[in-house]
Design a protein around this motif. Structure first.
Motif, mmCIF file in Angstrom:
data_model
loop_
_atom_site.group_PDB
_atom_site.id
_atom_site.type_symbol
_atom_site.label_atom_id
_atom_site.label_comp_id
_atom_site.label_asym_id
_atom_site.label_seq_id
_atom_site.Cartn_x
_atom_site.Cartn_y
_atom_site.Cartn_z
ATOM 1 N N SER A 42 0.747 -1.144 0.035
ATOM 2 C CA SER A 42 0.142 0.032 0.036
ATOM 3 C C SER A 42 0.795 1.212 -0.142
ATOM 4 O O SER A 42 1.991 1.140 0.294
ATOM 5 N N PRO A 45 -0.674 7.771 0.205
ATOM 6 C CA PRO A 45 -1.858 8.242 0.788
ATOM 7 C C PRO A 45 -2.111 9.604 0.861
ATOM 8 O O PRO A 45 -1.268 10.589 0.634
ATOM 9 N N SER A 49 -7.707 8.649 1.338
ATOM 10 C CA SER A 49 -7.456 7.501 0.147
ATOM 11 C C SER A 49 -6.057 6.947 0.365
ATOM 12 O O SER A 49 -4.973 7.824 0.919
ATOM 13 N N PHE A 50 -5.838 5.872 -0.117
ATOM 14 C CA PHE A 50 -4.410 5.345 -0.314
ATOM 15 C C PHE A 50 -4.616 4.102 -1.449
ATOM 16 O O PHE A 50 -5.593 4.037 -1.903
ATOM 17 N N ALA A 123 -2.492 -0.473 6.356
ATOM 18 C CA ALA A 123 -2.166 0.977 5.464
ATOM 19 C C ALA A 123 -2.759 2.139 6.337
ATOM 20 O O ALA A 123 -3.632 1.886 7.285
ATOM 21 N N ARG A 124 -2.410 3.277 5.957
ATOM 22 C CA ARG A 124 -2.996 4.299 6.714
ATOM 23 C C ARG A 124 -3.068 5.619 5.854
ATOM 24 O O ARG A 124 -2.416 5.875 4.638
ATOM 25 N N THR A 125 -4.271 6.474 6.214
ATOM 26 C CA THR A 125 -4.316 7.737 5.657
ATOM 27 C C THR A 125 -3.673 8.726 6.400
ATOM 28 O O THR A 125 -3.216 8.615 7.568
ATOM 29 N N TRP A 163 4.964 5.516 8.612
ATOM 30 C CA TRP A 163 5.173 5.189 7.024
ATOM 31 C C TRP A 163 6.707 5.032 6.720
ATOM 32 O O TRP A 163 7.557 5.356 7.411
ATOM 33 N N SER A 224 2.687 1.337 5.045
ATOM 34 C CA SER A 224 2.447 2.196 3.737
ATOM 35 C C SER A 224 3.797 2.737 3.305
ATOM 36 O O SER A 224 4.410 3.283 3.920
ATOM 37 N N TRP A 287 2.986 15.275 0.625
ATOM 38 C CA TRP A 287 2.326 14.578 1.600
ATOM 39 C C TRP A 287 2.212 15.647 2.882
ATOM 40 O O TRP A 287 3.185 16.078 3.258
#
Length: 554
Positions: A42, A45, A49-50, A123-125, A163, A224, A287
């Motif tokens: 993943s 992000p 979303s990712f 996964a992370r937003t 991350w 992610s 980001w």
């Protein structure tokens, strides 16, 4: 400080990790389906979303793949699901942009093909609003033949990490007779395909080999990815119209090779595809981590870079201080040698302006290549004598040339920002115009750890650069031997005002932890990469804070 783990641990995919005398033995998960033989991943992000990614490894024609995302690892609360197609047009990779998610949340995801399920990934937003802390693993230079991806495995097990920032050289292009050949043959990790990769099929096969590695799979499932490429995702030292390691007469048009390599990258990496009509080469990101930090990645290879200057073309003329001064001023310092494209510069300007106006304390640049001024070291007579006693054969001739370049005051390399000083000053001026003189630059490429202080041409502080070493790629002076390489590291720091510390003797990764008041950088090393077992060591810990608008090391 040595780190040992005495209890059995499980990876994100459930594989048991058994401690061997205080080190870790990484075991593949025997329950993983061969349908999903390249794992899951993943990345890329935003706040809602990712991207999630996998590949169906046993298809000969199109097939459907179901996916689901949940707030818990048991998938009792599924928040998004759907069906995608694995097609030969994208090498049977499946990439889904999952949207409509909540900011700052950890999610779990998996894929299904028929009755078989993939490993479970996390996964992370990105967060919104106030954020009190952030921790990144910073990685670079994962060369398959040079060793096992033990640092990836350590990143997978590091629960502090939010991350993973990968700064490029995620794959390498060489064949089994190229860079890393002897190591690959010795440990049974030779490149596939066996020749240097040039075509779309070649690049796909090489990505498949790297994604088949169990330690890589473990890292991707656990965290992610925030990714930017460097050069070896295509080939060594490219610029807009060619590359050092591209011979058109044998390997065809440069544009075709680059297009094939970048297409395979977007197929095989958990990154968003370019918007319709946009070039594959125009790949950069901003980001945003709530109120705490901005991370802006720089594209320095394919969209704006002028051709590198090669020392070999000028070596015979570099004989004294005057000739070196003219070379650095008129050739290396020519004003028409850009590094960043105008579009990249505009993106950077907008991102830095936003970050400054919103008062985010940390402005991070994801930067592939070393930025600090780094000249060849000068050695005292005693140190030089010690080096000459230790270094023999081909390394002795290399050391002699190395010492001569140091005596002339030449930059260590001309592929990094040192080879583009006008472009570097332009970046600094752009940053200052945005009200930013406290950059925290995160750098890969060099196979060395770095802690550097950055200054513009007027001597004003522009921030701090932290460099990460290779996951497996060795430091450039490792061939001299451990003690000799250590002496080179010490001389680099003593010779260059912008270098506070460097280490090119270890593999590992950088762990960067941010709070509103301070940053903590931990330079983490694995003890070896020739076997898939390892121990961890913290080589250095550095705390960084703001002081009167500048970054200072505490």
């Amino acid at each position: 400080m040595k780190l040992t783990r005495r209890n059995a641990l499980r990876s994100a995919t459930g594989a048991l990790l058994l401690p061997l005398g205080g080190s870790i033995q990484a075991q593949p998960d025997s329950r993983s389906s061969s349908v999903f033989g390249h794992g899951v991943a993943s990345g890329d992000p935003d706040e809602q979303s990712f991207v999630i990614w996998t590949r169906i490894s046993r298809l000969a024609a199109e097939g459907s793949v179901d996916w689901e995302v949940a707030t818990d690892s048991a998938f009792r609360t599924v928040v998004s699901s759907g069906r995608s197609v694995a097609s030969p047009r994208r090498d049977y990779t499946v990439k889904v942009l999952v949207a409509g998610l909540r900011p700052g949340m950890r999610y779990y995801y998996r894929f299904h093909h028929g009755s078989e399920a993939s490993a479970i990934g996390r996964a992370r937003t990105l967060p919104l609003g106030e954020l009190s802390s952030l921790t990144l693993a910073v990685a670079s230079c994962s060369n398959y033949p040079f060793g096992h991806f033990n640092a990836y495995d350590a990143i997978a097990e590091d629960e502090q990490i939010d991350w993973v920032l990968h700064l490029g050289d995620y794959i390498y292009e060489y064949g089994v007779d190229g860079y890393g050949a002897a190591s690959g043959a010795a440990i049974g990790r030779e490149h596939e395909p066996r020749h240097e990769i040039v075509t779309l099929g070649d690049y796909r096969e090489r990505h498949a080999q790297y994604k088949s590695d169990p330690q890589s799979q473990r890292m991707h499932a656990a965290h992610s990815l925030l990714a930017i490429w460097d050069d070896h995702e295509v080939t060594n030292n490219p610029w807009t119209d060619g590359a050092e390691n591209h011979q058109p007469e044998e390997e065809g048009p440069w544009a075709a090779r680059r297009e094939a390599a970048l297409r395979a990258y977007f197929e095989w990496m958990p990154v968003r595809d370019p918007a319709p009509g946009h070039s594959l080469a125009d790949y950069w990101r901003h980001w945003r981590f709530g109120s705490l930090a901005s991370l802006i990645t720089l594209e320095t290879r394919h969209s704006g870079r002028a051709e590198q200057i090669e020392y070999a073309d000028y070596r015979a003329t570099l004989t004294d201080a005057d000739s070196v001064e003219g070379f650095l001023r008129d050739v290396v310092g020519a004003p028409d040698r850009p590094m960043l494209s105008p579009a990249m510069e505009n993106f950077l300007r907008d991102a830095l302006t936003e970050s400054a106006e919103l008062g985010r304390p940390w402005k991070l640049l994801g930067n592939q290549i070393p930025m600090a001024r780094t000249h060849h070291p000068r050695f005292s007579a005693d140190v030089l004598a010690e080096l000459q006693d230790m270094v023999e054969g081909d390394s002795a001739a290399r050391l002699e040339a190395f010492v001569g370049a140091g005596n002339l005051g030449l930059p260590l390399y001309l592929d990094p920002w040192d080879g583009y000083p006008v472009a570097r000053q332009k970046l600094y001026s752009l940053s200052a115009e945005c009200g930013v003189r406290d950059l925290l630059v995160l750098t890969g490429d060099s196979h060395s750890f770095w802690s550097n202080r950055l200054f513009d041409d007027a001597g004003k502080s522009m921030g701090i650069e932290l460099g990460t070493t290779g996951i497996t790629s060795p430091g450039d002076f490792k061939a001299f031997g451990s003690r000799a390489s250590e002496l080179v590291d010490e001389a680099l720091a003593a010779t260059n005002d912008e270098i506070a510390w460097t280490d090119g003797r270890h593999n590992g990764y950088l762990r960067l932890s941010l709070t509103p008041d301070a940053a903590t950088a931990e330079f983490l090393a694995v003890d070896q990469v020739t076997r898939p077992s390892y121990a961890m060591e913290t080589l250095r810990t550095e705390r960084i804070s703001h002081e009167a608008g500048d970054l200072v090391s505490l």
